[in-house]
Design an enzyme around this catalytic site. Structure first.
Site, PDB file in Angstrom:
ATOM      1  N   SER A 192      44.542  84.969  64.410  1.00 36.22           N
ATOM      2  CA  SER A 192      43.847  84.042  65.295  1.00 36.22           C
ATOM      3  C   SER A 192      42.515  84.646  65.762  1.00 36.22           C
ATOM      4  O   SER A 192      41.649  84.917  64.968  1.00 36.22           O
ATOM      5  CB  SER A 192      44.747  83.679  66.483  1.00 36.22           C
ATOM      6  OG  SER A 192      44.172  82.668  67.260  1.00 36.22           O
TER       7      SER A 192
ATOM      8  N   ASP B 170      38.655  78.766  66.642  1.00 40.57           N
ATOM      9  CA  ASP B 170      38.957  80.193  66.536  1.00 40.57           C
ATOM     10  C   ASP B 170      39.163  80.541  65.063  1.00 40.57           C
ATOM     11  O   ASP B 170      38.900  79.729  64.171  1.00 40.57           O
ATOM     12  CB  ASP B 170      40.180  80.540  67.375  1.00 40.57           C
ATOM     13  CG  ASP B 170      41.440  79.836  66.894  1.00 40.57           C
ATOM     14  OD1 ASP B 170      41.335  78.842  66.152  1.00 40.57           O
ATOM     15  OD2 ASP B 170      42.545  80.281  67.251  1.00 40.57           O
TER      16      ASP B 170
ATOM     17  N   ASP C  80      41.744  80.890  62.997  1.00 34.92           N
ATOM     18  CA  ASP C  80      42.665  80.159  62.108  1.00 34.92           C
ATOM     19  C   ASP C  80      42.622  78.655  62.305  1.00 34.92           C
ATOM     20  O   ASP C  80      43.442  77.928  61.737  1.00 34.92           O
ATOM     21  CB  ASP C  80      44.096  80.676  62.258  1.00 34.92           C
ATOM     22  CG  ASP C  80      44.710  80.368  63.613  1.00 34.92           C
ATOM     23  OD1 ASP C  80      43.998  80.524  64.622  1.00 34.92           O
ATOM     24  OD2 ASP C  80      45.897  80.003  63.674  1.00 34.92           O
TER      25      ASP C  80
ATOM     26  N   ASP D 161      43.167  76.562  64.866  1.00 36.16           N
ATOM     27  CA  ASP D 161      44.120  75.771  65.653  1.00 36.16           C
ATOM     28  C   ASP D 161      43.665  75.608  67.099  1.00 36.16           C
ATOM     29  O   ASP D 161      44.281  74.864  67.858  1.00 36.16           O
ATOM     30  CB  ASP D 161      45.529  76.367  65.589  1.00 36.16           C
ATOM     31  CG  ASP D 161      45.679  77.682  66.339  1.00 36.16           C
ATOM     32  OD1 ASP D 161      44.651  78.321  66.654  1.00 36.16           O
ATOM     33  OD2 ASP D 161      46.835  78.095  66.596  1.00 36.16           O
TER      34      ASP D 161
END
Length: 476
Positions: free
Chosen positions: A109, A244, A246, A248
Site C-alpha cells: 500500500s 495510494d 495499490d 484502494d
C-alpha cells in the site's frame, strides 16, 4: 523435506496489521510467501470450494518475485494461479468475487518500498480478523521452493473493473470537466485515464514515476499539496484524482487544488449513492453525524476488517449500506441501484467509486461548493515515522490511566476533557470542541495523530503540537 506454515510464519517477523500481512522485503522470502499462501488456502478450503486463486501486484520492485512465490505455492497445493499483473487491489478483489475464487494482492500500500505485504480475500471478500488468526495458526505442510515460475498477466480483471463503473452512466456524465490524474507509481495508473475519458471527461496525466512513490492519502505531504495547487492553477482542472500505491485509497483535489480529507470525500460519495447506514472508524470526522444525511452511523475500530464486520449487523435493518475510512477507502456493503442498474457490493476499499460519485454530484456546481455546504468540522492527521510500537503503546497505556496529564505533556495546558474514547488508540475530546486522537500504526513503526476542530488551522495546530511534544518525550 516438509516444513509447516505456522513455524515459517512465526519465525518471519511478518505480522498482520490493519489490512493484510506486512513486513520488510527481506522478511518476505519465497518460503514465507509460500507459507502464507498455503495457510490461506487451507483455511479458505474449510469454507469454500475452489480450484483457482487470483494474484496481482503493485509497482514495488519486490512484488513480482513475491507473486512468483505465491504462484508456486498454489501449484504445490493443486490450485491454479491466475495472474493479473499490476492492477488496483479492488479490481483484483472484484474479479475474484465474480469468479467465486479467493485472491491475494501483493502490496505494501502506502508504506516505503523496503517493505511489502500480502492482502487476502476469500471468495466473498476480505478475510476477517478471525481468518487472520487461523492463517497464523494453520499447520499446512509444504516443501521448500526451489524454482519460481515466470508469470504471464491476463487483462480480464482490469477490464471488468473499468466496466463496473462505465456501465452505470452515460458517456457524457463528466462532459465539460477537466480532470488531472496524478499517476506516480499507482497500481491503477494505466486504467484511470481510460475510465474517466469513457465518462466524457478531458483528462491530463501528471507525473508518472518509474520509482515507487509511497503516497499516504491520510498524511499528504506538503510537496504534494503544493503540486496540486500549481497543477490546478495551470491547467484549470475541475478535479485531480490519485490513489495510494495499490489503488484502494483515493486522493481527490477540488478545482482549487486542495486535497479533500478522505472522510469528507466518503461522506459526499455516500450521499450521492443514497446510502442509508454507514459503518466508519472512530477516527472519521464528526461532520458525518452532524450532516444528518444518514439514518444510522456506526463507529468501529480502525481498519477495513472492522468496518466490514459491522455491515452484517447493519444489514438487519437497512438495505443501502456502505463504509469509508479517514484515509478515503470506500467500501460498498450492499448492492445499490444507480440509474436503474445494480452496482454489486464490493466490501473492500475502493478508490474509484467515491471519486466518480463525487464528480457526478458536482456535475452542475463544484467540489469546493459541496464541501462548504457541510458542517464546519475539520480534521488533520500526520505521523511520526520510525517510532517504535512498544514506545507508542507505553505512551497510550499511561495516557489511558491519566489522560489529563498526557494532554498537559502534549502542550494542551489547561485543556478540559469532555470525553475519552479507547475504541482504537486514545481519542480525547475537549470541552472546546477539539479532538486529539493518538494511535500506533498497524502496518509500520509509526505513531499517528488525528485531530478535529472547528477550523483548519486549529486542527493542524493540534497535530503539529502533539507530534512535536511526542518526539521530545521519546527522546527524554
Amino acid at each position: 523435506m516438509y516444513i509447516k506454515s505456522d513455524a515459517v510464519i512465526s519465525n518471519s517477523s511478518v505480522a498482520f496489521g490493519t489490512s493484510g500481512a506486512r513486513g520488510l522485503v527481506t522478511q518476505f522470502t519465497p518460503d514465507v510467501c509460500a507459507a502464507f499462501t498455503h495457510a490461506f488456502i487451507d483455511v479458505t478450503k474449510n469454507l469454500f470450494d475452489f480450484e483457482a486463486l487470483a494474484l496481482a501486484i503493485d509497482n514495488r520492485p519486490s512484488s513480482y518475485a513475491m507473486a512468483m512465490a505465491c504462484a508456486a505455492a498454489c501449484e504445490q497445493a493443486g490450485v491454479k494461479p491466475i495472474y493479473y499483473g499490476v492492477i488496483p487491489t479492488p479490481a483484483l478483489a472484484y474479479s475474484a468475487m465474480q469468479d467465486n475464487i479467493p485472491c491475494i494482492m501483493i502490496t505494501g500500500s502506502h508504506i516505503p518500498f523496503d517493505r511489502n505485504g500480502l492482502k487476502f480475500y476469500r471468495p466473498d471478500g476480505e478475510i476477517t480478523k478471525a481468518d487472520e488468526r487461523e492463517i497464523i495458526a494453520a499447520q499446512a505442510e509444504f516443501t521448500e521452493l526451489n524454482e519460481l515460475p515466470e508469470l504471464s498477466a491476463e487483462s480480464r480483471a482490469c477490464d471488468q473493473y473499468v466496466a463496473r463503473y462505465t456501465s452505470l452512466f452515460e458517456s457524457t456524465l463528466l462532459a465539460g470537466k477537466r480532470i488531472g490524474i496524478y499517476e506516480h507509481s499507482s497500481a491503477g495508473r494505466d486504467l484511470y485515464t481510460q475510465l474517466f475519458e469513457s465518462l466524457g471527461a478531458e483528462v491530463l496525466s501528471l507525473e508518472r514515476s518509474d520509482k515507487f512513490v509511497p503516497i499516504d492519502t491520510e498524511a499528504v505531504s506538503d510537496e504534494d499539496k503544493t503540486k496540486a495547487r500549481v497543477w490546478s492553477a495551470e491547467h484549470k482542472f475541475d478535479a485531480i484524482f490519485s490513489t495510494d500505491g495499490d489503488g484502494d485509497r483515493p486522493l481527490v483535489a477540488d478545482e482549487q487544488g486542495d486535497w479533500l480529507r478522505g472522510d469528507i470525500l466518503g461522506l459526499l460519495a455516500a450521499e450521492a449513492l443514497e446510502i442509508e447506514a454507514l459503518a466508519i472508524p472512530v477516527s472519521c470526522n464528526t461532520a458525518v453525524e452532524q450532516s444528518n444525511k444518514f439514518k444510522h452511523v456506526s463507529r468501529t475500530r480502525i481498519g477495513s476488517p472492522y468496518v466490514i464486520a459491522e455491515f452484517e449487523a447493519l444489514a438487519t435493518d437497512f438495505s443501502a449500506i456502505a463504509g469509508f475510512e479517514a484515509n478515503g477507502g470506500f467500501l460498498l456493503g450492499s448492492d445499490v441501484v444507480i440509474n436503474g442498474q445494480v452496482l454489486k457490493a464490493l466490501p473492500t476499499r475502493d478508490a474509484v467509486l467515491p471519486a466518480i460519485m463525487l464528480m457526478a454530484l458536482a456535475k452542475n456546481s463544484s467540489i469546493s461548493y459541496l464541501v462548504t455546504e457541510l458542517p464546519k468540522r475539520f480534521t488533520a492527521s500526520d505521523r511520526i515515522k520510525n517510532f517504535s510500537t512498544e514506545r507508542s503503546h507505553a505512551i497510550l497505556s499511561q495516557g489511558k490511566q491519566t489522560p489529563g496529564a498526557l494532554l498537559t505533556d502534549l502542550g494542551f495546558v489547561n485543556a478540559e476533557l469532555n470525553n475519552v474514547d479507547t475504541t482504537d488508540g486514545l481519542r480525547m475530546s475537549l470541552n472546546d470542541g477539539r479532538i486529539v486522537h493518538l494511535r500506533p500504526s498497524g502496518n509500520a513503526p509509526e505513531l499517528r495523530c488525528y485531530a478535529e476542530a472547528d477550523n483548519v488551522a486549529d486542527a493542524q495546530y493540534c497535530v503539529d503540537l502533539a507530534l512535536h511534544k511526542l518526539q521530545t518525550l521519546s527522546q527524554s
